[in-house]
Design an enzyme around this catalytic site. Sequence first.
Site, PDB file in Angstrom:
ATOM      1  N   THR A  14       6.449  -3.118  -6.157  1.00 59.50           N
ATOM      2  CA  THR A  14       5.359  -3.903  -6.300  1.00 59.50           C
ATOM      3  C   THR A  14       4.131  -3.675  -7.206  1.00 59.50           C
ATOM      4  O   THR A  14       3.890  -4.067  -8.408  1.00 59.50           O
ATOM      5  CB  THR A  14       4.665  -4.374  -5.076  1.00 59.50           C
ATOM      6  N   VAL A  15       3.558  -2.396  -6.879  1.00 57.68           N
ATOM      7  CA  VAL A  15       2.564  -1.705  -7.440  1.00 57.68           C
ATOM      8  C   VAL A  15       3.051  -1.025  -8.651  1.00 57.68           C
ATOM      9  O   VAL A  15       2.664  -1.131  -9.847  1.00 57.68           O
ATOM     10  CB  VAL A  15       1.699  -0.977  -6.857  1.00 57.68           C
ATOM     11  N   LYS A 106      -2.637   5.347   0.586  1.00 58.47           N
ATOM     12  CA  LYS A 106      -3.775   5.682   1.569  1.00 58.47           C
ATOM     13  C   LYS A 106      -3.166   6.289   2.816  1.00 58.47           C
ATOM     14  O   LYS A 106      -3.816   7.296   3.396  1.00 58.47           O
ATOM     15  CB  LYS A 106      -4.233   4.266   2.286  1.00 58.47           C
ATOM     16  N   GLU A 130      -8.335   5.436  -6.213  1.00 61.25           N
ATOM     17  CA  GLU A 130      -8.885   3.978  -6.112  1.00 61.25           C
ATOM     18  C   GLU A 130      -8.193   3.059  -5.454  1.00 61.25           C
ATOM     19  O   GLU A 130      -8.703   2.251  -4.565  1.00 61.25           O
ATOM     20  CB  GLU A 130      -9.609   3.366  -7.359  1.00 61.25           C
ATOM     21  N   VAL A 133      -7.572   1.975  -1.259  1.00 60.07           N
ATOM     22  CA  VAL A 133      -8.290   1.267  -0.336  1.00 60.07           C
ATOM     23  C   VAL A 133      -8.668  -0.074  -1.069  1.00 60.07           C
ATOM     24  O   VAL A 133      -9.383  -0.273  -2.064  1.00 60.07           O
ATOM     25  CB  VAL A 133      -9.773   2.018  -0.013  1.00 60.07           C
ATOM     26  N   ASP A 209      -2.767   0.502   8.904  1.00 55.80           N
ATOM     27  CA  ASP A 209      -3.269   0.470   7.535  1.00 55.80           C
ATOM     28  C   ASP A 209      -4.601   0.362   7.470  1.00 55.80           C
ATOM     29  O   ASP A 209      -5.360   1.309   6.531  1.00 55.80           O
ATOM     30  CB  ASP A 209      -2.580  -0.954   6.990  1.00 55.80           C
ATOM     31  N   LYS A 213      -7.226   3.253   5.817  1.00 55.08           N
ATOM     32  CA  LYS A 213      -8.383   3.127   4.547  1.00 55.08           C
ATOM     33  C   LYS A 213      -9.793   3.446   4.945  1.00 55.08           C
ATOM     34  O   LYS A 213     -10.724   3.907   4.344  1.00 55.08           O
ATOM     35  CB  LYS A 213      -8.341   1.685   4.135  1.00 55.08           C
TER      36      LYS A 213
HETATM   37  N1  LIG Z   1       1.944  -3.918  -2.523  1.00 54.28           N
HETATM   38  C1  LIG Z   1       0.768  -3.643  -2.524  1.00 54.28           C
HETATM   39  O1  LIG Z   1      -0.021  -4.821  -2.603  1.00 54.28           O
HETATM   40  C2  LIG Z   1      -0.154  -2.460  -2.251  1.00 54.28           C
HETATM   41  C3  LIG Z   1      -1.655  -2.602  -2.535  1.00 54.28           C
HETATM   42  C4  LIG Z   1      -2.414  -1.302  -2.392  1.00 54.28           C
HETATM   43  C5  LIG Z   1      -1.936  -0.117  -2.426  1.00 54.28           C
HETATM   44  N2  LIG Z   1      -0.459   0.076  -1.960  1.00 54.28           N
HETATM   45  C6  LIG Z   1       0.262   1.240  -1.996  1.00 54.28           C
HETATM   46  O2  LIG Z   1       1.041   1.579  -3.097  1.00 54.28           O
HETATM   47  C7  LIG Z   1       2.061   2.143  -2.900  1.00 54.28           C
HETATM   48  C8  LIG Z   1       3.317   1.412  -3.219  1.00 54.28           C
HETATM   49  O3  LIG Z   1       3.624   0.151  -2.630  1.00 54.28           O
HETATM   50  P1  LIG Z   1       4.722  -0.861  -3.070  1.00 54.28           P
HETATM   51  O4  LIG Z   1       4.178  -2.087  -2.218  1.00 54.28           O
HETATM   52  O5  LIG Z   1       4.615  -1.007  -4.422  1.00 54.28           O
HETATM   53  O6  LIG Z   1       5.945  -0.488  -2.467  1.00 54.28           O
HETATM   54  P2  LIG Z   1       7.296  -0.919  -2.694  1.00 54.28           P
HETATM   55  O7  LIG Z   1       7.450  -2.134  -3.215  1.00 54.28           O
HETATM   56  O8  LIG Z   1       8.069  -0.571  -1.290  1.00 54.28           O
HETATM   57  O9  LIG Z   1       7.690   0.086  -4.054  1.00 54.28           O
HETATM   58  C9  LIG Z   1       7.986   1.444  -3.735  1.00 54.28           C
HETATM   59  C10 LIG Z   1       8.783   1.951  -4.861  1.00 54.28           C
HETATM   60  O10 LIG Z   1       8.859   3.442  -4.758  1.00 54.28           O
HETATM   61  C11 LIG Z   1      10.448   3.914  -4.620  1.00 54.28           C
HETATM   62  N3  LIG Z   1      10.868   4.961  -3.938  1.00 54.28           N
HETATM   63  C12 LIG Z   1      10.098   5.047  -2.432  1.00 54.28           C
HETATM   64  N4  LIG Z   1      10.660   5.909  -1.729  1.00 54.28           N
HETATM   65  C13 LIG Z   1      11.275   6.724  -2.788  1.00 54.28           C
HETATM   66  C14 LIG Z   1      11.776   7.908  -2.689  1.00 54.28           C
HETATM   67  N5  LIG Z   1      12.023   8.824  -1.674  1.00 54.28           N
HETATM   68  N6  LIG Z   1      12.472   8.454  -3.725  1.00 54.28           N
HETATM   69  C15 LIG Z   1      12.404   7.550  -5.112  1.00 54.28           C
HETATM   70  N7  LIG Z   1      11.635   6.383  -5.111  1.00 54.28           N
HETATM   71  C16 LIG Z   1      11.229   5.779  -3.946  1.00 54.28           C
HETATM   72  C17 LIG Z   1      11.170   2.670  -4.476  1.00 54.28           C
HETATM   73  O11 LIG Z   1      12.495   2.828  -4.972  1.00 54.28           O
HETATM   74  P3  LIG Z   1      13.588   1.489  -4.858  1.00 54.28           P
HETATM   75  O12 LIG Z   1      12.752   0.560  -6.041  1.00 54.28           O
HETATM   76  O13 LIG Z   1      14.715   2.101  -5.839  1.00 54.28           O
HETATM   77  O14 LIG Z   1      13.758   1.247  -3.648  1.00 54.28           O
HETATM   78  C18 LIG Z   1      10.426   1.670  -5.159  1.00 54.28           C
HETATM   79  O15 LIG Z   1      10.525   1.461  -6.511  1.00 54.28           O
HETATM   80  C19 LIG Z   1       2.007   2.434  -1.377  1.00 54.28           C
HETATM   81  O16 LIG Z   1       1.467   3.498  -1.168  1.00 54.28           O
HETATM   82  C20 LIG Z   1       1.422   1.237  -0.795  1.00 54.28           C
HETATM   83  O17 LIG Z   1       0.583   1.480   0.430  1.00 54.28           O
HETATM   84  C21 LIG Z   1       0.460  -1.199  -2.086  1.00 54.28           C
END
Ligand SMILES: NC(=O)c1ccc[n+]([C@@H]2O[C@H](COP(=O)([O-])OP(=O)(O)OC[C@H]3O[C@@H](n4cnc5c(N)ncnc54)[C@H](OP(=O)(O)O)[C@@H]3O)[C@@H](O)[C@H]2O)c1
Length: 426
Positions: A14-15, A106, A130, A133, A209, A213
């Site tokens: 997602t991010v 976080k 940034e 949180v 979560d 934060k």
């Molecule tokens: N989603 C939000 O709205 C949001 C908001 C604020 C902060 N965050 C933070 O941003 C971070 C990412 O969140 P997200 O929602 O983007 O997560 P996500 O959609 O699950 O994406 C995670 C990505 O990391 C890759 N990945 C995970 N573990 C891995 C590993 N061991 N080796 C290699 N690649 C790996 C995954 O690969 P694959 O695609 O191949 O599975 C995927 O591309 C997290 O720390 C989250 O707390 C998210």
Amino acid sequence: MRKVVRLSVLGAGTVGGGVLTLLRENADLLEAQTGKRFEVRHVLVRDLSKPRAVAVPPKLLTTNPQTALCDPKVDIVLELMGGLEPARTLIRDALQSGKHVITANKLVMAVSGDELIRVAQRHGVRLLYEASVAGSLPILNALQGSLAGNRINRVVGIVNSTTNFILREMERAVDAGEPAETAYNTALRKAQELGYAEAAPSSDVEGYDAQYKTAILARLAFLQYVPLESVYREGISHLSGRDLLWAKRLNMGLKLLSISERLPDGRLCARVHPTLIPRDCPLYLVRGAFSGVWLQGNGFQEMSLHGFGAGALATASAVVGDLIEVARHPKPLRLEDPSLRPGETAPIESLTMRYFVRLSAPSEDALRALREPLQTLGAEFHPSETLQQGIEQVALTPPLNEGEFQTVMTRLREQENGQVQVIRFL
Ligand SMILES: NC(=O)c1ccc[n+]([C@@H]2O[C@H](COP(=O)([O-])OP(=O)(O)OC[C@H]3O[C@@H](n4cnc5c(N)ncnc54)[C@H](OP(=O)(O)O)[C@@H]3O)[C@@H](O)[C@H]2O)c1
């Protein structure tokens, strides 16, 4: 820093996808802001064959962390994978090899932020977070920048947009006359269908979560080490539509709040729990999948920030903001993060608060047994109500010491006939 800044992006979910989109769509703007161009050299993922919302040129994709970290041409590593490990080790390795790191994680920053900040300082590189949180809200930058000359007294926030969405859905269902007893499960299911909540939702609904934060926020607001375990945590999974119904009757809103404050004795108290707030409080207007933070400081008095707390582009906005900051100022300030003071934290039991108590019992006798200890505490009672599954009565207490109040509640909960729901007032 070179005219072309080279990046490794760890994670294309997602991010990560949002960041790749902003880097592409706003490339001219980023160049105008920094005088530099940004080039993605590696994108680390788990599964090369996975379909992705944002197209990534296959030659950039790798499943080998060393490819992404050991490239000497890479200046900045963006950690957007999530989870504690291997993310924490990869951040540490990147800092130790002299690369700046930007993370949205976080969990890593709450558990190991202090250590990683020291690693960054030792290696003369920057570690910015940034996006960890409240998504797009520039709250950490504000605390470390424009507001840094203030003594912060209190930070109150809605920092988990998933639970905010669920509580808003429950409120809407109750307003529409839908069954209160099933409102939580229905709202959670809807949040999962819309992609706001994960299939295993405990990190959000049990308050973990928000706890991570809160530890990060409190640390920067109060310039003090905040061990994660010192942050009191309670989630929303025990709430019922009846609580939302009562909130409405009392002209209040019900939110999962992150609250950090300096107590009169100098100790810092940080906590996460469902809280009843007046409907004219700015945080009541933080609806659905939004986040909001309200601050009180001795110079600016009070301020609130409100916006998207999650989502691909909103979170990417904070990551790219950090990227611009590093490109403009690659040399860390000596105080990259405030010089933290050891300080005492206070357990929630030190506080004095008012409580909403909802008693449910199968009979009038059982209800009376639950009511009596609350009468001794000076609680005021609303008339009891007969429902399908028994009798319900709500009591509102005067300000009471949390420790003493919870001792009484523990005794009440030991009674066989009946249930006790407690919610704190702000
Ligand atoms: N989603 C939000 O709205 C949001 C908001 C604020 C902060 N965050 C933070 O941003 C971070 C990412 O969140 P997200 O929602 O983007 O997560 P996500 O959609 O699950 O994406 C995670 C990505 O990391 C890759 N990945 C995970 N573990 C891995 C590993 N061991 N080796 C290699 N690649 C790996 C995954 O690969 P694959 O695609 O191949 O599975 C995927 O591309 C997290 O720390 C989250 O707390 C998210």
